[in-house]
Design a protein around this motif. Sequence first.
Motif, PDB file in Angstrom:
ATOM      1  N   LYS A   6      -8.623 -15.274 -34.722  1.00 17.91           N
ATOM      2  CA  LYS A   6      -9.664 -15.971 -33.973  1.00 17.91           C
ATOM      3  C   LYS A   6     -10.637 -14.996 -33.300  1.00 17.91           C
ATOM      4  CE  LYS A   6      -8.617 -19.718 -31.746  1.00 17.91           C
ATOM      5  NZ  LYS A   6      -9.099 -20.706 -32.724  1.00 17.91           N
ATOM      6  N   ASN A   7     -11.889 -15.450 -33.251  1.00 16.79           N
ATOM      7  CA  ASN A   7     -12.925 -14.858 -32.383  1.00 16.79           C
ATOM      8  C   ASN A   7     -13.318 -13.424 -32.743  1.00 16.79           C
ATOM      9  OD1 ASN A   7     -12.856 -17.243 -30.792  1.00 16.79           O
ATOM     10  ND2 ASN A   7     -11.077 -16.423 -29.674  1.00 16.79           N
ATOM     11  N   ASP A  22     -13.530 -17.539 -37.114  1.00 11.16           N
ATOM     12  CA  ASP A  22     -12.075 -17.554 -37.279  1.00 11.16           C
ATOM     13  C   ASP A  22     -11.741 -17.456 -38.768  1.00 11.16           C
ATOM     14  OD1 ASP A  22     -12.057 -18.037 -34.566  1.00 11.16           O
ATOM     15  OD2 ASP A  22     -11.586 -20.179 -34.766  1.00 11.16           O
ATOM     16  N   LYS A  36     -14.655 -21.513 -34.650  1.00 12.06           N
ATOM     17  CA  LYS A  36     -13.711 -22.266 -33.813  1.00 12.06           C
ATOM     18  C   LYS A  36     -12.932 -23.293 -34.629  1.00 12.06           C
ATOM     19  CE  LYS A  36     -16.374 -21.566 -29.574  1.00 12.06           C
ATOM     20  NZ  LYS A  36     -15.500 -20.447 -29.143  1.00 12.06           N
ATOM     21  N   THR A  44      -1.421 -17.352 -33.847  1.00 13.09           N
ATOM     22  CA  THR A  44      -2.820 -16.927 -33.805  1.00 13.09           C
ATOM     23  C   THR A  44      -2.877 -15.432 -33.473  1.00 13.09           C
ATOM     24  OG1 THR A  44      -3.061 -17.442 -31.449  1.00 13.09           O
ATOM     25  CG2 THR A  44      -3.627 -19.190 -33.039  1.00 13.09           C
ATOM     26  N   TYR A  45      -3.978 -14.828 -33.876  1.00 15.14           N
ATOM     27  CA  TYR A  45      -4.242 -13.426 -33.542  1.00 15.14           C
ATOM     28  C   TYR A  45      -5.617 -13.382 -32.900  1.00 15.14           C
ATOM     29  CZ  TYR A  45      -4.721  -8.352 -33.962  1.00 15.14           C
ATOM     30  OH  TYR A  45      -4.880  -7.017 -33.682  1.00 15.14           O
ATOM     31  N   ASP A  46      -5.700 -12.899 -31.687  1.00 14.10           N
ATOM     32  CA  ASP A  46      -6.974 -12.840 -30.973  1.00 14.10           C
ATOM     33  C   ASP A  46      -7.704 -11.545 -31.353  1.00 14.10           C
ATOM     34  OD1 ASP A  46      -9.127 -13.026 -29.306  1.00 14.10           O
ATOM     35  OD2 ASP A  46      -7.992 -12.986 -27.430  1.00 14.10           O
ATOM     36  N   THR A  48     -10.883 -10.885 -30.559  1.00 12.94           N
ATOM     37  CA  THR A  48     -12.065 -10.735 -29.712  1.00 12.94           C
ATOM     38  C   THR A  48     -12.424  -9.253 -29.553  1.00 12.94           C
ATOM     39  OG1 THR A  48     -11.490 -12.739 -28.481  1.00 12.94           O
ATOM     40  CG2 THR A  48     -13.036 -11.208 -27.436  1.00 12.94           C
TER      41      THR A  48
END
Length: 413
Positions: A6-7, A22, A36, A44-46, A48
């Motif tokens: 994600k992100n 994503d 999103k 999940t894997y962030d 950012t």
Amino acid sequence: MDIIIKNGRVIDPGNQIDDILDVAIKDGKIFDVGRKLKLDTQSTYDATGLIVTPGLIDAHVHCYQYATPLGINPDDACLSRGVTTIIDAGSSGATTFLGLRKFIIDQSKTRVRCLLHIAMHGLAAAGCAGAAPGGESDTLAILDENACVECVEANRDVIVGVKVRLQSSVCDKGRLEEEAYRRALSAAKRCGLPLMVHHCDSAVPTQTTSPGKLGCPKDLQAGDIYTHTYHGYESTILDSKTKTIHSDVIDARSRGVLFDCGHGAGAFNWTVAEMATKQNFWPDLLGSDLHTQNQEGPAYDLPMIMTKFLYLGMPLNEIIKSVTSSPARAYRLNSIGSLSKGNDADVSILRIDDCDVSIEDCIGQTRHVKKRIVPVAVWRGGKEHPVVIAGFGSKPVTTKISRGNLERALIKD
């Protein structure tokens, strides 16, 4: 979903994507890429602040470990550095290929594909790695075009091209270079696959002056690959007097010949790279030519090669393209190279770190680098693998090689 990344800043040149998105993975495949995504997922894997790319592809590696002097372990040296696919560049020939297949291709977590050397034993001999005089193409008896073609035809699932080295020291002091080249060109054409040519300290000219004489890259065809593009020895792409790129090299690119960095232990020269890239001559492929004599410097790994070209001013999207969609297209690897739905879920996550380090080329010259590309995470076929970041500081054997290379260089600081 098995996982959603994600992100992250998704850079996928094959699909012309550069956006905060994503990436969803299911059953080892890319399920979706979008903004999103709202999907049920196991984890999940962030990402950012990180860069998410298709799994990195190293277009030029030597990984026939233990069977050749140059062979590295692909999982330790490549997958652990964020590289999901590698192309072994001619470590095996027709009589040694089955060992590469059984012990490396079939056993590695990294996806390994290969170029078959026109010499039947490939790079198995010590002289092929500089440990003794001579090389793999010192006799015509070993340059068996029919054996090469037959081996390719029987193994098209993993052999993606043909390889030849044009260097006087590995072709009976230059006597057999033209014939090795001629047979490799013919074998590749018969198979309908690209030929990669190592061209360095060669009697085959980079810029031809005689109409009937073979030249390299003059006689390469669209899709063929010229490697070791930025060396500064005899047969460099630059005119050593004017420091401009030879017209045969410009013509080759215009008709579709691809140019690979092929960094290696001796083939990347900061001065040549700076002169060439100022003339807008950037690599199509960023092959590391990683092997036992450069993995602890000056090549280290593929992210380090990417870092060097970031320093030279190559746009980030072009760097990513040269290690994803471009090698996938060059080697006809249809299920990877982009984050298209249904492709194998090979995904690399990168970060650009601030740094303050001197990075060496292959002749001991250094440049002061302020930004560095490093691997953060990697998935191969939907399975995550641990990554490590390369350290700095060449080992003594590498320093000795650099000193010898400096003496040979025609172009340097």
